[in-house]
Design a protein around this motif. Structure first.
Motif, mmCIF file in Angstrom:
data_model
loop_
_atom_site.group_PDB
_atom_site.id
_atom_site.type_symbol
_atom_site.label_atom_id
_atom_site.label_comp_id
_atom_site.label_asym_id
_atom_site.label_seq_id
_atom_site.Cartn_x
_atom_site.Cartn_y
_atom_site.Cartn_z
ATOM 1 N N ASN A 250 34.348 6.420 7.146
ATOM 2 C CA ASN A 250 34.269 8.045 6.642
ATOM 3 C C ASN A 250 34.685 8.884 7.443
ATOM 4 O OD1 ASN A 250 31.927 10.133 7.152
ATOM 5 N ND2 ASN A 250 32.066 9.311 5.187
ATOM 6 N N ARG A 251 34.751 8.961 9.143
ATOM 7 C CA ARG A 251 35.167 10.154 9.816
ATOM 8 C C ARG A 251 36.658 10.137 9.189
ATOM 9 N NH1 ARG A 251 38.786 11.095 14.059
ATOM 10 N NH2 ARG A 251 38.673 8.414 14.004
ATOM 11 N N LEU A 252 37.821 9.308 8.935
ATOM 12 C CA LEU A 252 39.261 9.157 8.500
ATOM 13 C C LEU A 252 39.612 9.855 7.699
ATOM 14 C CD1 LEU A 252 40.233 5.288 10.510
ATOM 15 C CD2 LEU A 252 40.356 7.520 11.732
ATOM 16 N N ASN A 253 38.981 9.057 6.554
ATOM 17 C CA ASN A 253 38.763 9.889 5.337
ATOM 18 C C ASN A 253 38.457 11.229 4.853
ATOM 19 O OD1 ASN A 253 39.205 10.274 2.531
ATOM 20 N ND2 ASN A 253 36.503 9.116 1.775
ATOM 21 N N SER A 254 37.097 11.774 5.558
ATOM 22 C CA SER A 254 37.234 13.692 5.946
ATOM 23 C C SER A 254 38.310 13.700 6.409
ATOM 24 C CB SER A 254 35.432 12.637 6.106
ATOM 25 O OG SER A 254 34.524 12.372 6.060
ATOM 26 N N GLN A 255 38.415 12.784 7.576
ATOM 27 C CA GLN A 255 39.762 13.737 8.638
ATOM 28 C C GLN A 255 41.166 14.345 8.007
ATOM 29 O OE1 GLN A 255 40.631 12.193 12.188
ATOM 30 N NE2 GLN A 255 42.296 13.046 12.658
ATOM 31 N N LYS B 206 37.589 20.958 -4.827
ATOM 32 C CA LYS B 206 37.641 19.561 -5.081
ATOM 33 C C LYS B 206 37.676 19.018 -3.295
ATOM 34 C CE LYS B 206 41.983 16.569 -6.182
ATOM 35 N NZ LYS B 206 41.926 15.517 -4.597
ATOM 36 N N THR B 207 38.452 19.398 -2.178
ATOM 37 C CA THR B 207 37.784 19.184 -1.210
ATOM 38 C C THR B 207 36.669 18.826 -1.273
ATOM 39 O OG1 THR B 207 39.794 20.358 -0.611
ATOM 40 C CG2 THR B 207 38.412 19.115 1.026
ATOM 41 N N TRP B 208 35.463 19.632 -1.039
ATOM 42 C CA TRP B 208 33.989 19.567 -1.038
ATOM 43 C C TRP B 208 33.573 18.400 -1.854
ATOM 44 C CZ3 TRP B 208 29.390 20.123 -3.931
ATOM 45 C CH2 TRP B 208 28.047 20.897 -3.646
ATOM 46 N N TYR B 209 33.842 18.170 -2.941
ATOM 47 C CA TYR B 209 33.229 16.895 -3.758
ATOM 48 C C TYR B 209 33.837 15.770 -3.365
ATOM 49 C CZ TYR B 209 31.821 19.662 -7.509
ATOM 50 O OH TYR B 209 30.745 21.091 -7.733
ATOM 51 N N ASP B 210 35.016 15.957 -2.734
ATOM 52 C CA ASP B 210 35.715 14.740 -2.086
ATOM 53 C C ASP B 210 34.085 14.966 -0.707
ATOM 54 O OD1 ASP B 210 37.225 13.946 -4.057
ATOM 55 O OD2 ASP B 210 38.893 15.513 -2.889
ATOM 56 N N LEU B 211 34.498 15.087 0.476
ATOM 57 C CA LEU B 211 33.580 15.413 1.143
ATOM 58 C C LEU B 211 32.195 15.005 0.693
ATOM 59 C CD1 LEU B 211 34.335 18.406 3.531
ATOM 60 C CD2 LEU B 211 35.316 16.297 3.803
ATOM 61 N N MET B 212 32.047 15.724 -0.075
ATOM 62 C CA MET B 212 30.378 15.200 -0.225
ATOM 63 C C MET B 212 30.527 13.350 -0.762
ATOM 64 S SD MET B 212 28.151 17.306 0.125
ATOM 65 C CE MET B 212 26.792 16.737 -0.875
ATOM 66 N N GLU B 213 31.304 13.394 -1.877
ATOM 67 C CA GLU B 213 31.797 11.721 -1.715
ATOM 68 C C GLU B 213 31.806 10.809 -0.957
ATOM 69 O OE1 GLU B 213 33.843 9.345 -5.142
ATOM 70 O OE2 GLU B 213 34.825 11.494 -5.233
ATOM 71 N N ALA B 214 32.446 11.535 0.249
ATOM 72 C CA ALA B 214 33.116 10.324 0.920
ATOM 73 C C ALA B 214 31.326 10.253 1.538
ATOM 74 C CB ALA B 214 33.807 10.944 2.162
ATOM 75 N N GLU B 215 30.453 11.238 2.273
ATOM 76 C CA GLU B 215 29.082 11.311 2.782
ATOM 77 C C GLU B 215 27.933 10.713 2.033
ATOM 78 O OE1 GLU B 215 26.166 14.386 4.386
ATOM 79 O OE2 GLU B 215 27.690 15.443 3.497
ATOM 80 N N LEU B 216 27.798 10.746 0.790
ATOM 81 C CA LEU B 216 27.334 10.267 -0.310
ATOM 82 C C LEU B 216 27.703 8.261 -0.261
ATOM 83 C CD1 LEU B 216 24.927 9.955 -2.765
ATOM 84 C CD2 LEU B 216 27.145 10.365 -3.665
ATOM 85 N N THR B 217 28.743 8.164 0.004
ATOM 86 C CA THR B 217 29.319 6.516 0.206
ATOM 87 C C THR B 217 28.706 5.816 1.039
ATOM 88 O OG1 THR B 217 31.044 7.221 -1.615
ATOM 89 C CG2 THR B 217 31.351 4.770 -0.266
ATOM 90 N N VAL C 112 27.941 -0.371 10.554
ATOM 91 C CA VAL C 112 27.373 1.079 11.110
ATOM 92 C C VAL C 112 28.422 1.650 10.894
ATOM 93 C CG1 VAL C 112 26.438 2.717 11.999
ATOM 94 C CG2 VAL C 112 24.561 0.278 10.694
ATOM 95 N N ASN C 113 29.994 1.233 12.518
ATOM 96 C CA ASN C 113 30.329 2.447 12.773
ATOM 97 C C ASN C 113 31.251 1.879 12.006
ATOM 98 O OD1 ASN C 113 28.949 2.481 15.517
ATOM 99 N ND2 ASN C 113 29.368 0.858 16.561
ATOM 100 N N LYS C 114 31.896 0.789 11.390
ATOM 101 C CA LYS C 114 33.022 0.516 10.526
ATOM 102 C C LYS C 114 32.761 1.551 9.995
ATOM 103 C CE LYS C 114 35.345 -1.962 8.356
ATOM 104 N NZ LYS C 114 35.566 -3.642 8.000
ATOM 105 N N ALA C 115 31.563 1.718 9.789
ATOM 106 C CA ALA C 115 31.247 2.890 8.207
ATOM 107 C C ALA C 115 31.639 4.179 8.473
ATOM 108 C CB ALA C 115 30.167 2.357 7.260
ATOM 109 N N LYS C 116 31.222 4.253 9.970
ATOM 110 C CA LYS C 116 31.754 5.150 9.973
ATOM 111 C C LYS C 116 33.201 5.861 10.866
ATOM 112 C CE LYS C 116 26.004 5.920 12.126
ATOM 113 N NZ LYS C 116 26.154 6.412 13.133
ATOM 114 N N GLU C 117 33.683 5.104 10.713
ATOM 115 C CA GLU C 117 34.849 5.322 11.396
ATOM 116 C C GLU C 117 35.865 5.682 10.278
ATOM 117 O OE1 GLU C 117 38.365 5.877 13.746
ATOM 118 O OE2 GLU C 117 35.962 6.118 14.163
#
Length: 634
Positions: free
Chosen positions: A380-385, A437-448, A373-378
């Motif tokens: 996601n955080r790095l990708n979103s950042q 595009k950034t919004w879609y990418d962030l939503m895609e990252a959150e969905l992933t 879980v922590n790895k997936a969150k990390e």
């Protein structure tokens, strides 16, 4: 120091700021240099009046009181708190803005409610962010309603009417506690204040030196003031404090020197050594208790609490009084229980080991789950950042281009201006597209991330269910084995009881028969019958000489009638006896049964009863009458 400065110091000190804190913080003086100033201030409290001081202050030989003609004793309420917040809040423009925005009580970190004739503490529960609370110079009689102030670090209750230290257990972060000038006689109920560094409890009614021993548990305590108490007036009290509070740095605002401490320790070396030995033993016991507590908690998490001892085996016999009684039959029954216990403990040890092993596997599974879980969150955080950094860079470029185009707008003609506007519009459209595009990418990252967590949770739940199911199956198998052992033990114990009962019936006439007390029935009817049988046997032996002459008449009707009457009488008399008192060993009793004599009264021992039975038994045994009767029948 001038007269006006001294007056200001005096007023500030008794306006709620403690002496040591004022001198240490406000004046910046070293604690070692404060003793003279403090003595000067304290000496002023003994005067009936001091020239140059504010007329609001009145001093006498026992206490200082503030004249409040318009204030009645009251309780802290919301109006009082809000007024204090306004008076003690920011001033000027900051204060005006604070009033407009409305300052919440939950946000206040310090407040001073002094010289307000407060009788009872209340309505402070909402101020959970409070760090410093000053309630000095009031008439408070009881410490109460402070349980919610868990962030409190400094509490001043000096110059009140408090008689007992209480209700401070929840203030575990408290570092400074000031109770100067109250009516306290014992230091107590502050065991949880392990972070306390400054403790002022001077001018109270503390008489016993044992209160100093109580303070040994506070290893963080650096400053203590007990001056003005009856105990402090005794000889060598300061030396006692220096010897028994080894972590203390200042006493009565004066530093404790190394020489002073060494001399004090030498003076009380014997008592100190005994105390340290006792404390070491108590500390060891406490550590063992803590260890046992943690071990029990770990066993409870593994669902095997109590299985490391014979608690389960003892519980099986706890409420089984009949079973425990049967174990007292003989040594064979006890041997059976011993073998059963050994077999049980082997199975229980297996169950305990399996439980700990399964718990370890479950912990590893939970650790792996958290890591996933922590790895997936990390990730996601790095990708979103990264996406946000790209967006900010793009945003900065677009705004820079628009800004550069805007600079030349005034110098361009209409055609160039139109072209620049179109260029700005392109940048704007590009910016909006990139935002989208950034919004879609962030939503895609959150969905992933959501899908990853959902899959991980599902796998974890299945694995955990499998582990729990495996543990339950193994535990059920062992409990089945335990039931088989119990069934086998019951059967063997039943055979032992049957054998014992058979021997008991065979040896029923044995006067030395020893029956365990646990096996004696509540009414003891069987034992009373045995007593009567023993009495009859004794009576018959004494009457044997007489009966030899009449053995030929045993089958005579008269004899049978007498015997029948005797049996009926024995049964009637026995039913009226008190059959509850019997000895542990079934020996010939001193008193068997009380029989009624023909002339009145009752028998008092078995021999007397036997003689009575014999008299009754042979009362009508007249040989001539029997001969005549036999002749008539013949």
């Amino acid at each position: 120091m001038g007269e006006s400065t001294l007056s200001d110091v005096f007023l500030d000190v008794y306006a709620g700021v403690s002496i040591q804190l004022y001198l240490w913080k406000s004046l910046g003086l070293h604690p070692f240099c404060t003793s003279t100033l403090i003595k000067l201030v304290e000496s002023m409290t003994q005067l009936s009046s001091v020239k140059g001081l504010d007329s609001r202050v009145r001093l006498d030989s026992t206490q200082m009181s503030i004249i409040h003609d318009s204030l009645e004793p009251g309780v802290i309420d919301n109006a009082m708190i809000l007024k204090a917040m306004d008076e003690q809040g920011p001033k000027g423009e900051a204060g005006r803005l604070a009033k407009e925005e409305g300052r919440s009580m939950e946000e206040v970190d310090k407040i001073r409610l002094e010289f307000l004739n407060i009788l009872k503490i209340d309505h402070l529960w909402i101020m959970t962010s409070l760090v410093k609370l000053q309630l000095g110079n009031n008439i408070i009689e009881k410490i109460e309603n402070l349980e919610m102030l868990v962030n409190l670090r400094e509490l001043d209750l000096s110059f009140n009417n408090i008689e007992k230290i209480e209700n401070l257990e929840a203030l575990v972060k408290l570092e400074i506690l000031l109770l100067f000038e109250n009516r306290i006689s014992v230091i107590e109920n502050i065991t949880t204040l392990t972070k306390m560094m400054i403790f002022s409890i001077g001018n109270n009614k503390i008489d016993s030196w044992d209160n100093v021993i109580y303070l040994r548990q506070f290893s963080a305590l650096k400053s203590l003031n007990m001056a003005g108490n009856p105990c402090a007036e005794k000889l060598n009290f300061r030396s006692y404090v220096c010897a028994f509070l080894p972590n203390l740095t200042y006493y009565e605002y004066k530093m404790i020197t190394l020489t002073e401490r060494n001399d004090a320790c030498q003076e009380y070396s014997s008592s100190l050594e005994k105390l340290e030995e006792r404390e070491a033993k108590e500390t060891q016991e406490k550590e063992e208790q803590e260890k046992a507590k943690k071990e029990l908690e770990y066993h409870m998490e593994a669902y095997v609490e109590g299985l490391d001892t014979d608690e389960l085996f003892i519980t099986m016999f706890k409420d089984d009084k009949e079973g425990l009684a049967l174990l007292e039959m003989n040594d064979d029954a006890k041997d059976l229980q011993k073998i059963f216990r050994e077999q049980m403990m082997e199975v229980i040890e297996q169950l305990f080991s399996i439980g700990l092993r399964q718990h370890k596997v479950r912990e590893e599974e939970m650790t792996l789950f958290r890591a996933c879980v922590n790895k997936a969150k990390e990730e996601n955080r790095l990708n979103s950042q990264h996406l946000m950094e790209e967006f900010l860079v793009k945003k900065a470029g677009v705004f820079h281009n628009i800004h550069e185009l805007a600079k030349t707008v005034e110098d361009q003609d209409e055609e160039d201006l139109s072209r620049q506007i179109d260029e700005m519009q392109k940048h704007t459209d590009s910016y909006h597209e990139f935002c989208q595009k950034t919004w879609y990418d962030l939503m895609e990252a959150e969905l992933t991330l959501f899908e990853q967590l959902e899959e991980t949770n599902g796998n974890f739940e299945r694995n955990l269910n499998d582990l729990v199911g495996s543990f339950i199956e193994q535990a059920q198998s062992l409990f089945t084995h335990i039931r088989n052992l119990e069934q086998n033990f019951s059967e063997q114990l039943n055979e032992c009881a049957t054998h014992y009962l058979t021997n008991l019936n065979v040896r029923l006439e044995d006067r030395n028969l020893n029956v365990p007390l646990e096996l004696i029935p509540g009414d003891n009817i069987n034992l009373k019958v045995k007593e009567l049988m023993w009495a009859l046997q004794a009576a018959m032996r004494k009457a044997s000489l007489v009966m030899k002459e009449v053995t030929r008449c045993v089958g005579n009707r008269l004899w049978n009638e007498q015997l029948q009457k005797l049996c009926e009488r024995i049964e009637e008399e026995c039913m009226g006896c008190n059959l509850s008192d019997c000895s542990r060993e079934n020996q010939t009793p001193a008193v068997i049964s009380t029989l009624k004599k023909p002339e009145g009264g009752m028998t008092t021992c078995w021999e007397e009863s036997a003689r009575l039975l014999m008299d009754v038994f042979l009362l009508d045994d007249n040989l001539e009458d029997w001969d005549e009767e036999n002749e008539r029948e013949m």
